[in-house]
Write a protein that holds these residues in place. Structure first.
Motif, mmCIF file in Angstrom:
data_model
loop_
_atom_site.group_PDB
_atom_site.id
_atom_site.type_symbol
_atom_site.label_atom_id
_atom_site.label_comp_id
_atom_site.label_asym_id
_atom_site.label_seq_id
_atom_site.Cartn_x
_atom_site.Cartn_y
_atom_site.Cartn_z
ATOM 1 N N GLN A 102 1.553 -8.159 4.154
ATOM 2 C CA GLN A 102 0.894 -6.162 3.906
ATOM 3 C C GLN A 102 1.962 -5.083 4.760
ATOM 4 O O GLN A 102 2.679 -5.233 5.380
ATOM 5 N N VAL A 103 2.843 -4.353 4.002
ATOM 6 C CA VAL A 103 2.996 -3.244 4.135
ATOM 7 C C VAL A 103 2.160 -1.926 3.574
ATOM 8 O O VAL A 103 1.788 -1.321 2.347
ATOM 9 N N HIS A 104 3.043 -0.728 3.995
ATOM 10 C CA HIS A 104 2.535 0.811 4.259
ATOM 11 C C HIS A 104 3.767 1.301 3.846
ATOM 12 O O HIS A 104 4.377 1.799 4.627
ATOM 13 N N ARG A 124 -2.414 -1.293 -3.928
ATOM 14 C CA ARG A 124 -3.494 -0.567 -3.231
ATOM 15 C C ARG A 124 -3.238 1.175 -2.621
ATOM 16 O O ARG A 124 -1.922 1.022 -2.474
ATOM 17 N N VAL A 125 -3.589 2.370 -2.230
ATOM 18 C CA VAL A 125 -3.266 3.491 -1.768
ATOM 19 C C VAL A 125 -4.709 3.912 -1.250
ATOM 20 O O VAL A 125 -5.316 3.420 -1.199
ATOM 21 N N GLY A 132 3.427 0.524 9.215
ATOM 22 C CA GLY A 132 4.196 1.134 8.214
ATOM 23 C C GLY A 132 4.894 2.610 8.654
ATOM 24 O O GLY A 132 4.707 2.524 10.015
ATOM 25 N N ALA A 133 5.756 3.442 8.368
ATOM 26 C CA ALA A 133 5.712 4.596 8.638
ATOM 27 C C ALA A 133 7.993 4.264 8.531
ATOM 28 O O ALA A 133 8.318 3.544 9.648
ATOM 29 N N GLU A 176 0.619 -1.402 0.383
ATOM 30 C CA GLU A 176 -0.047 -0.343 -0.033
ATOM 31 C C GLU A 176 1.090 1.173 0.336
ATOM 32 O O GLU A 176 1.747 1.556 0.855
ATOM 33 N N VAL A 177 0.516 2.073 0.068
ATOM 34 C CA VAL A 177 1.571 3.739 -0.877
ATOM 35 C C VAL A 177 0.288 4.563 -0.625
ATOM 36 O O VAL A 177 -0.344 4.535 -0.781
#
Length: 247
Positions: free
Chosen positions: A198-200, A26-27, A179-180, A7-8
């Motif tokens: 999953q990753v952000h 995915r965004v 994420g981050a 995910e971005v």
């Protein structure tokens, strides 16, 4: 490595399109990433839905500086959420806390209900709760789909064991999205240590706009005096490299 969903985090319609070009699965569409991401315009959502064929989740956050909102802010958030869904949002991203930092289950449940059969994502408000296990229990109880978290650290790479513990604690009851601070250099290690699926990711490049060149003494951004001749846009090349690294 099995393929990991990427995910971005995006701050504009252009960001979404660049992320899609780079292979985003995915965004998350926001405005004003400088303040951590605020509610995007309906127009930006309408435009990206015409250009991309991946899920576009939308942030619902009326301001920065915490997650305990006034009644008027909450009413605004509900109106924004319904309008975004009406215009094609594939899910809602939000976070509600009480003044003591614990999860506001009533407002969170209301937004889960507004999202209906679409994903509901509790954002990094989790990272300032006093007890993340209690917070996850609250989110599970009201039916939240997923939580975005840095493991209560400033950078996810400093909290890999915590993220791994969160994933074990959550089981199949709620998705954990790290994420981050995830980068091309550390993303494989993040996945290996945490076991996440999953990753952000966020990565921007500077784009120049010379239209203010005639008067360098003018600033429109208040006391911080940001540069008026440049802005950030998602770096599709970097995103593509992360996608490749993830398999």
């Amino acid at each position: 490595m099995d393929k990991i969903l990427m995910e971005v985090c995006c701050g504009s319609a252009d960001d979404v399109i660049e992320a899609w070009k780079g292979g985003a699965d995915r965004v998350e569409l926001n405005s004003n990433l400088f303040q951590g991401g605020l509610t995007p315009t309906v127009g930006s959502l309408q435009v990206v839905k015409q250009h991309v064929d991946i899920p576009v989740l939308t942030m619902v956050r009326p301001r920065g500086a915490g997650f305990c909102y006034t009644d008027i802010e909450y009413e605004t958030m509900k109106a924004d959420a319904k309008e975004l869904l009406k215009n094609g949002s594939d899910g809602l991203v939000f976070g509600f806390l009480h003044p003591d930092g614990t999860v506001d289950e009533e407002r969170t449940k209301a937004f889960v209900d507004i999202a209906g059969d679409k994903p509901s994502v509790f954002h990094r408000a989790l990272d300032v709760t006093p007890d993340w296990k209690r917070a996850l229990d609250s989110l599970i109880r009201v039916g939240v789909t997923r939580v975005l978290t840095s493991g209560q650290a400033s950078d996810v790479f400093f909290a890999l064991e915590t993220i791994a513990e969160m994933i074990r604690f959550a089981g199949d009851a709620i998705e954990i999205l790290p994420g981050a601070g995830i980068t091309l250099e550390n993303v494989q290690r993040v996945v290996e240590i945490t076991g996440c699926k999953q990753v952000h990711v966020a990565r921007h490049k500077t784009v120049m706009d010379t239209s203010t060149i005639n008067n360098r003494s003018i600033y429109y951004g208040g006391a911080l005096y940001p540069p008026e001749d440049r802005f950030d846009m998602t770096d599709s090349g970097y995103i593509a490299s992360v996608r490749s690294r993830l398999g």
